[in-house]
Design a protein around this motif. Structure first.
Motif, mmCIF file in Angstrom:
data_model
loop_
_atom_site.group_PDB
_atom_site.id
_atom_site.type_symbol
_atom_site.label_atom_id
_atom_site.label_comp_id
_atom_site.label_asym_id
_atom_site.label_seq_id
_atom_site.Cartn_x
_atom_site.Cartn_y
_atom_site.Cartn_z
ATOM 1 N N VAL A 1 -5.350 67.755 32.676
ATOM 2 C CA VAL A 1 -4.751 68.584 32.976
ATOM 3 C C VAL A 1 -3.359 67.918 34.030
ATOM 4 N N LEU A 2 -2.286 68.692 33.574
ATOM 5 C CA LEU A 2 -0.729 67.928 34.768
ATOM 6 C C LEU A 2 -1.172 68.850 35.995
ATOM 7 N N VAL A 3 -0.668 67.801 36.330
ATOM 8 C CA VAL A 3 -0.827 67.843 37.823
ATOM 9 C C VAL A 3 0.579 67.553 38.306
ATOM 10 N N PRO A 4 0.540 67.691 39.761
ATOM 11 C CA PRO A 4 2.128 67.666 40.402
ATOM 12 C C PRO A 4 2.198 66.193 41.169
ATOM 13 N N PRO A 5 2.765 65.621 41.533
ATOM 14 C CA PRO A 5 2.914 64.198 42.078
ATOM 15 C C PRO A 5 2.777 63.726 42.784
ATOM 16 N N PHE A 6 2.332 65.224 44.070
ATOM 17 C CA PHE A 6 1.127 64.993 44.978
ATOM 18 C C PHE A 6 0.113 64.667 44.943
ATOM 19 N N ILE A 7 -0.613 64.823 44.337
ATOM 20 C CA ILE A 7 -1.510 65.000 43.923
ATOM 21 C C ILE A 7 -2.578 63.180 43.698
ATOM 22 N N ALA A 8 -3.740 62.947 44.131
ATOM 23 C CA ALA A 8 -4.148 62.167 43.987
ATOM 24 C C ALA A 8 -5.219 61.932 42.987
ATOM 25 N N SER A 9 -6.458 60.414 43.534
ATOM 26 C CA SER A 9 -7.339 61.114 43.360
ATOM 27 C C SER A 9 -8.252 61.077 43.708
ATOM 28 N N GLY A 10 -8.917 61.743 43.520
ATOM 29 C CA GLY A 10 -10.181 62.321 44.388
ATOM 30 C C GLY A 10 -9.988 63.186 44.891
ATOM 31 N N GLU A 11 -8.993 64.106 45.078
ATOM 32 C CA GLU A 11 -8.198 65.445 45.494
ATOM 33 C C GLU A 11 -9.002 66.563 44.660
ATOM 34 N N ARG A 12 -9.508 67.624 45.079
ATOM 35 C CA ARG A 12 -10.646 68.496 43.414
ATOM 36 C C ARG A 12 -9.047 69.652 44.150
ATOM 37 N N ILE A 13 -9.006 70.129 42.778
ATOM 38 C CA ILE A 13 -8.186 71.388 42.166
ATOM 39 C C ILE A 13 -8.447 71.849 41.880
ATOM 40 N N VAL A 14 -7.961 73.066 41.961
ATOM 41 C CA VAL A 14 -8.251 74.723 41.118
ATOM 42 C C VAL A 14 -7.528 74.154 39.747
ATOM 43 N N VAL A 15 -8.274 75.236 38.724
ATOM 44 C CA VAL A 15 -8.235 74.998 37.825
ATOM 45 C C VAL A 15 -8.862 76.284 36.843
ATOM 46 N N ASP A 16 -7.345 76.886 35.347
ATOM 47 C CA ASP A 16 -7.740 77.842 34.988
ATOM 48 C C ASP A 16 -7.961 77.683 34.184
ATOM 49 N N THR A 17 -9.645 77.977 33.605
ATOM 50 C CA THR A 17 -10.462 78.630 32.365
ATOM 51 C C THR A 17 -9.573 79.209 30.903
ATOM 52 N N ASN A 18 -9.169 79.731 31.602
ATOM 53 C CA ASN A 18 -8.136 80.427 30.492
ATOM 54 C C ASN A 18 -7.407 79.554 29.099
ATOM 55 N N GLU A 19 -6.164 79.325 30.834
ATOM 56 C CA GLU A 19 -4.807 78.659 30.426
ATOM 57 C C GLU A 19 -5.887 76.673 29.689
ATOM 58 N N VAL A 20 -6.319 76.189 30.866
ATOM 59 C CA VAL A 20 -7.122 74.261 31.279
ATOM 60 C C VAL A 20 -5.709 74.017 31.932
ATOM 61 N N THR A 21 -5.093 74.817 32.900
ATOM 62 C CA THR A 21 -4.561 74.023 34.022
ATOM 63 C C THR A 21 -4.648 74.205 35.486
ATOM 64 N N TYR A 22 -3.336 73.360 36.252
ATOM 65 C CA TYR A 22 -3.699 73.136 37.330
ATOM 66 C C TYR A 22 -3.274 74.725 38.311
ATOM 67 N N LEU A 23 -3.500 74.697 39.271
ATOM 68 C CA LEU A 23 -3.217 75.920 39.872
ATOM 69 C C LEU A 23 -2.960 75.410 41.211
ATOM 70 N N ARG A 24 -4.006 75.254 41.568
ATOM 71 C CA ARG A 24 -3.267 74.532 43.739
ATOM 72 C C ARG A 24 -4.727 73.600 43.984
ATOM 73 N N ARG A 25 -4.181 72.763 44.547
ATOM 74 C CA ARG A 25 -5.118 72.264 45.686
ATOM 75 C C ARG A 25 -6.154 73.485 46.024
ATOM 76 N N ALA A 26 -7.275 72.825 46.011
ATOM 77 C CA ALA A 26 -8.668 73.267 46.294
ATOM 78 C C ALA A 26 -8.887 73.394 48.152
ATOM 79 N N ASP A 27 -8.633 74.195 48.590
ATOM 80 C CA ASP A 27 -9.110 74.319 50.240
ATOM 81 C C ASP A 27 -10.401 73.613 51.052
#
Length: 187
Positions: free
Chosen positions: A161-187
């Motif tokens: 997926v495409l993510v913003p530049p501030f997201i690094a390896s090892g981080e957990r993110i929320v992904v939209d399963t319908n569009e297969v896109t990055y939504l936000r960082r996971a809490d």
């Protein structure tokens, strides 16, 4: 349940030409001459064929109600996916082709909704969002503008997926399963 042809709306499942069809798009047309009709784009739920059909207001069609049951994903076995009915604990085996490319989002214990017609699985609905860990992300290139400078990242399930530049390896993110896109960082 019988309904008029002009009552068909997107998402509705109808019986037509001996098969089950889901309305994808509808367009009510009222020509200057002649009667009004509903132009419906449909997809066959069994074999995936598409069909465009006109239904006049006075035509009736059979609306089909699909039974929705919750199943829990247990495991993948070769090309098959095994689910368990959360009420009766019976197991259901579906081909991974039935779920499609979204099968990559299935996680142990995930609850999915399977639509059934006469005890036969017709469709499956995954949760709209899942939390996944990034296993590989490109480093940030200095000097890139902040606007739309998304970078590719590989998720733990192998999808990219495409993510913003501030997201690094090892981080957990929320992904939209319908569009297969990055939504936000996971809490």
């Amino acid at each position: 349940m019988k309904i008029n042809g002009n009552q068909i709306t997107p998402g509705m499942v109808i019986e037509h030409q001996g098969g089950l069809w889901a309305a994808v798009k509808t367009n009510a047309v009222k020509p200057g001459k002649g009667g009004a009709f509903n132009q419906v784009e449909m997809k066959n739920l069994i074999d995936g064929r598409k069909l465009n059909e006109r239904f006049r207001a006075d035509e009736t069609v059979e609306r089909v109600r699909l039974e929705q049951k919750d199943f829990q994903f247990l495991y993948a076995e070769g090309d098959d996916l095994v689910f368990m009915d959360t009420d009766s604990y019976e197991q259901l085996t579906l081909a991974s082709d039935f779920v499609g490319e979204r099968a990559a989002f299935l996680q142990d214990g995930m609850t999915v909704t399977v639509e059934m017609h006469e005890e036969r699985p017709i469709g499956i609905k995954l949760p709209d969002q899942v939390v996944l860990e990034i296993v590989e992300a490109d480093p940030v290139v200095k000097g890139q503008t902040a606007a739309s400078s998304y970078k590719p990242a590989k998720l733990e399930n192998g999808l990219r997926v495409l993510v913003p530049p501030f997201i690094a390896s090892g981080e957990r993110i929320v992904v939209d399963t319908n569009e297969v896109t990055y939504l936000r960082r996971a809490d």
